[in-house]
Design a protein around this motif. Structure first.
Motif, PDB file in Angstrom:
ATOM      1  N   GLU A  45      23.919  94.593  46.262  1.00  0.00           N
ATOM      2  CA  GLU A  45      25.317  94.798  45.321  1.00  0.00           C
ATOM      3  C   GLU A  45      25.009  94.887  43.720  1.00  0.00           C
ATOM      4  OE1 GLU A  45      28.917  93.044  45.887  1.00  0.00           O
ATOM      5  OE2 GLU A  45      28.755  93.450  48.275  1.00  0.00           O
ATOM      6  N   ARG A  48      23.209  98.001  42.626  1.00  0.00           N
ATOM      7  CA  ARG A  48      24.147  99.018  42.368  1.00  0.00           C
ATOM      8  C   ARG A  48      25.065  98.932  41.072  1.00  0.00           C
ATOM      9  NH1 ARG A  48      23.821  99.797  47.742  1.00  0.00           N
ATOM     10  NH2 ARG A  48      21.845 100.457  47.832  1.00  0.00           N
ATOM     11  N   GLU A  51      22.277  99.665  38.356  1.00  0.00           N
ATOM     12  CA  GLU A  51      22.125 101.421  38.462  1.00  0.00           C
ATOM     13  C   GLU A  51      23.196 101.746  37.544  1.00  0.00           C
ATOM     14  OE1 GLU A  51      22.182 102.929  42.084  1.00  0.00           O
ATOM     15  OE2 GLU A  51      21.532 104.987  41.259  1.00  0.00           O
ATOM     16  N   MET A  54      22.871 101.656  34.207  1.00  0.00           N
ATOM     17  CA  MET A  54      21.559 102.339  33.722  1.00  0.00           C
ATOM     18  C   MET A  54      20.518 101.403  33.271  1.00  0.00           C
ATOM     19  SD  MET A  54      23.042 105.801  32.139  1.00  0.00           S
ATOM     20  CE  MET A  54      21.542 106.878  32.882  1.00  0.00           C
ATOM     21  N   ARG A  58      16.769 104.735  40.103  1.00  0.00           N
ATOM     22  CA  ARG A  58      16.250 104.625  41.397  1.00  0.00           C
ATOM     23  C   ARG A  58      15.565 106.171  41.630  1.00  0.00           C
ATOM     24  NH1 ARG A  58      20.411 103.164  45.693  1.00  0.00           N
ATOM     25  NH2 ARG A  58      18.854 101.993  46.513  1.00  0.00           N
ATOM     26  N   LYS A  62      14.748 106.098  46.778  1.00  0.00           N
ATOM     27  CA  LYS A  62      15.459 104.962  46.930  1.00  0.00           C
ATOM     28  C   LYS A  62      14.799 103.634  46.473  1.00  0.00           C
ATOM     29  CE  LYS A  62      18.575 107.519  49.020  1.00  0.00           C
ATOM     30  NZ  LYS A  62      19.530 108.456  48.422  1.00  0.00           N
ATOM     31  N   ASP A  68      13.651 102.797  31.658  1.00  0.00           N
ATOM     32  CA  ASP A  68      12.494 102.902  30.302  1.00  0.00           C
ATOM     33  C   ASP A  68      13.692 103.533  29.235  1.00  0.00           C
ATOM     34  OD1 ASP A  68      10.711 102.839  28.850  1.00  0.00           O
ATOM     35  OD2 ASP A  68       9.185 104.231  29.793  1.00  0.00           O
ATOM     36  N   TRP A  69      13.546 102.939  27.996  1.00  0.00           N
ATOM     37  CA  TRP A  69      14.575 103.344  27.111  1.00  0.00           C
ATOM     38  C   TRP A  69      13.986 104.022  26.131  1.00  0.00           C
ATOM     39  CZ3 TRP A  69      20.030 102.553  26.774  1.00  0.00           C
ATOM     40  CH2 TRP A  69      20.681 101.861  27.765  1.00  0.00           C
ATOM     41  N   ASP A  73      17.655 107.899  23.817  1.00  0.00           N
ATOM     42  CA  ASP A  73      18.530 107.409  24.985  1.00  0.00           C
ATOM     43  C   ASP A  73      19.285 106.292  24.116  1.00  0.00           C
ATOM     44  OD1 ASP A  73      17.561 108.453  27.197  1.00  0.00           O
ATOM     45  OD2 ASP A  73      15.919 107.082  27.590  1.00  0.00           O
ATOM     46  N   ASP A  76      21.562 108.117  21.870  1.00  0.00           N
ATOM     47  CA  ASP A  76      22.829 108.610  22.727  1.00  0.00           C
ATOM     48  C   ASP A  76      23.720 107.629  22.881  1.00  0.00           C
ATOM     49  OD1 ASP A  76      21.492 111.252  23.275  1.00  0.00           O
ATOM     50  OD2 ASP A  76      21.859 110.707  25.405  1.00  0.00           O
ATOM     51  N   LEU A  80      27.338 107.854  21.524  1.00  0.00           N
ATOM     52  CA  LEU A  80      28.745 107.926  22.300  1.00  0.00           C
ATOM     53  C   LEU A  80      29.752 106.753  22.255  1.00  0.00           C
ATOM     54  CD1 LEU A  80      26.757 108.891  25.940  1.00  0.00           C
ATOM     55  CD2 LEU A  80      28.638 110.054  24.512  1.00  0.00           C
ATOM     56  N   LEU A 148      34.768 103.164  30.584  1.00  0.00           N
ATOM     57  CA  LEU A 148      33.709 103.830  30.163  1.00  0.00           C
ATOM     58  C   LEU A 148      32.945 103.084  28.975  1.00  0.00           C
ATOM     59  CD1 LEU A 148      35.043 107.464  29.426  1.00  0.00           C
ATOM     60  CD2 LEU A 148      33.772 106.591  31.414  1.00  0.00           C
ATOM     61  N   ALA A 151      30.295 100.437  30.291  1.00  0.00           N
ATOM     62  CA  ALA A 151      29.063 100.928  30.474  1.00  0.00           C
ATOM     63  C   ALA A 151      28.253 100.963  29.579  1.00  0.00           C
ATOM     64  CB  ALA A 151      29.039 102.424  31.547  1.00  0.00           C
ATOM     65  N   LEU A 152      28.838 101.213  28.570  1.00  0.00           N
ATOM     66  CA  LEU A 152      27.937 101.523  27.097  1.00  0.00           C
ATOM     67  C   LEU A 152      27.540 100.131  26.570  1.00  0.00           C
ATOM     68  CD1 LEU A 152      29.352 104.592  25.616  1.00  0.00           C
ATOM     69  CD2 LEU A 152      27.169 104.463  27.063  1.00  0.00           C
TER      70      LEU A 152
ATOM     71  N   ARG B 144      23.318 109.629  29.631  1.00  0.00           N
ATOM     72  CA  ARG B 144      24.582 108.864  29.415  1.00  0.00           C
ATOM     73  C   ARG B 144      25.785 109.532  29.498  1.00  0.00           C
ATOM     74  NH1 ARG B 144      19.614 106.968  28.685  1.00  0.00           N
ATOM     75  NH2 ARG B 144      19.848 104.760  29.619  1.00  0.00           N
ATOM     76  N   LEU B 148      28.806 109.403  32.088  1.00  0.00           N
ATOM     77  CA  LEU B 148      30.184 109.057  31.843  1.00  0.00           C
ATOM     78  C   LEU B 148      31.257 110.062  32.189  1.00  0.00           C
ATOM     79  CD1 LEU B 148      30.075 107.553  28.241  1.00  0.00           C
ATOM     80  CD2 LEU B 148      29.964 106.342  30.307  1.00  0.00           C
TER      81      LEU B 148
END
Lengths: 231, 231
Positions: A45, A48, A51, A54, A58, A62, A68-69, A73, A76, A80, A148, A151-152, B144, B148
């Motif tokens: 869990e 997930r 993931e 980010m 995966r 799987k 890797d950033w 990235d 980005d 955003l 949203l 996630a960032l 990203r 999103l």
DNA sequence: CTACGCAATTTTGTATACAATAGGATGCGT
DNA sequence: ACGCATCCTATTGTATACAAAATTGCGTAG
């Protein structure tokens, strides 16, 4: 999430952020389960969630690796964020009430105090900063937007760098927050949006400036980790 | 995802989109597992995904229900899509090469053909439309951003309404795509962004206009489902 | 010596059994 | 009769055992 699941998530996340797990490292579920002292189920869990954020990647087969950033990235993410948090500020300016406005003022006052104490209290600054942005996001009143942005903003590279802010960066942030408050007080969405977007973009350039130095530090840390592995 | 997990996800999702599961319905893991013919484990994974997509909602006490979509929520989604897809168009305009441009032209030609056939081939239109937007998103080259937007475009309300587009709506979409192609051909990011944002916002208003009618249809469907349950 | 393929081992996916926790119902006391 | 407490049930969270899939390494053939 519940206890074990949360524990796995926090543990793995912390290890990634701290660099204990370097980008590209393979993450076996069983190994992680042992590390976190829980079974594979909550580990899965946690993976997930990571993931979705980010932090991990995966392959089509799987297998999971620490993400890797690249600098692109990271650019980005800031781009955003500038757009979405700008939008949040705009919506907040349309909806804010006097009580929230004074809460926000109080919050930035705490930030100011943290900045002016000597030495500057970076922890308290970051805490206040988080609260400040979270309150604006809440005032924007859009569940999707909140989702949203969630996630960032939970990004390791950002937290890793925030500690390297200089006194001038901190002061500048505080000042920009003040301008934002002025825009809110006037209920001027476009103004609020402009300030917020600029605020984030400036933070990105502060990051990028510090980046070269950080890469060196990062390299040293990874070498250390590598040596530790050998032994 | 693998077989059982995917099956659970698809099944539950389809039931929500079709309205077989109405907003507010309680979703027990065991019941869903039986419905999907899999065990609770993949069901749980499916529920996490659906939660991330905001198709379902979990109370603080970990109980899950089918999410309820107000018109405000839907407006939110379109607003965010307008912003993010506008951004994608802008980035795409900066990066597009001649080959992708001609692919995009071919794609919109297929859309045009679907629209002009009589009666208009809505399925083919939607398929082309998906491809068109996906290709632009890919050209924008931001993982990203892709992530999103993925959370936003997979929304049931939108698919449920797309079938109700009239001939004029379809033609208008095709025309706007042509304008977008012109902006791409000139590599004009701001133009592309404007067209795209307008394109999405127009789609929202088309939706909102049709909304009252749809609410009635929805109500009828739910009543039907309710009667079915009684029997 | 290299390349291909098969088998052994590791790793992930799924099912089920068990534990913890939240909700509801029942009964007792006021 | 109303409210509160406690017990019982239903539902979710976790662990483990088992199945499927994939990678690696070895052996053999070209």
């Amino acid at each position: 999430m519940s206890r074990a699941s949360e524990k796995a998530y926090d543990t793995i996340r912390e290890m990634i952020i701290s660099g204990e797990l370097a980008p590209g490292d393979s993450l076996g579920e069983e190994a992680l389960a042992e590390l976190c002292q829980v079974s594979r189920t909550p580990v899965r869990e946690a993976l997930r969630r990571l993931e979705a954020e980010m932090l991990i990647h995966r392959t089509d087969t799987k297998r999971t690796y620490v993400a890797d950033w690249s600098l692109d990235d990271i650019a980005d993410v800031f781009e955003l964020r500038a757009m979405l948090e700008g939008h949040a500020a705009s919506r907040a300016a349309e909806r804010i009430d006097d009580e929230t406005l004074s809460d926000l003022r109080a919050c930035n006052a705490r930030i100011g105090a943290a900045v002016q104490s000597s030495p500057p209290d970076t922890e308290r600054f970051l805490e206040g900063n988080r609260d400040f942005h979270a309150l604006i996001l809440e005032t924007a009143a859009s569940r999707r937007l909140t989702g949203l942005l969630g996630a960032l903003i939970e990004q390791p590279v950002i937290w890793r760098t925030a500690h390297h802010y200089g006194m001038d960066e901190l002061r500048r942030s505080h000042q920009e927050h003040e301008e934002l408050l002025a825009a809110f007080a006037r209920r001027d969405p476009a103004w609020a949006q402009s300030i917020m977007a600029g605020h984030i973009r400036r933070a990105f350039h502060a990051y990028a400036d510090a980046h070269r130095g950080l890469v060196a530090i990062d390299g040293a840390r990874r070498n250390r980790a590598k040596r530790a592995k050998k032994a």
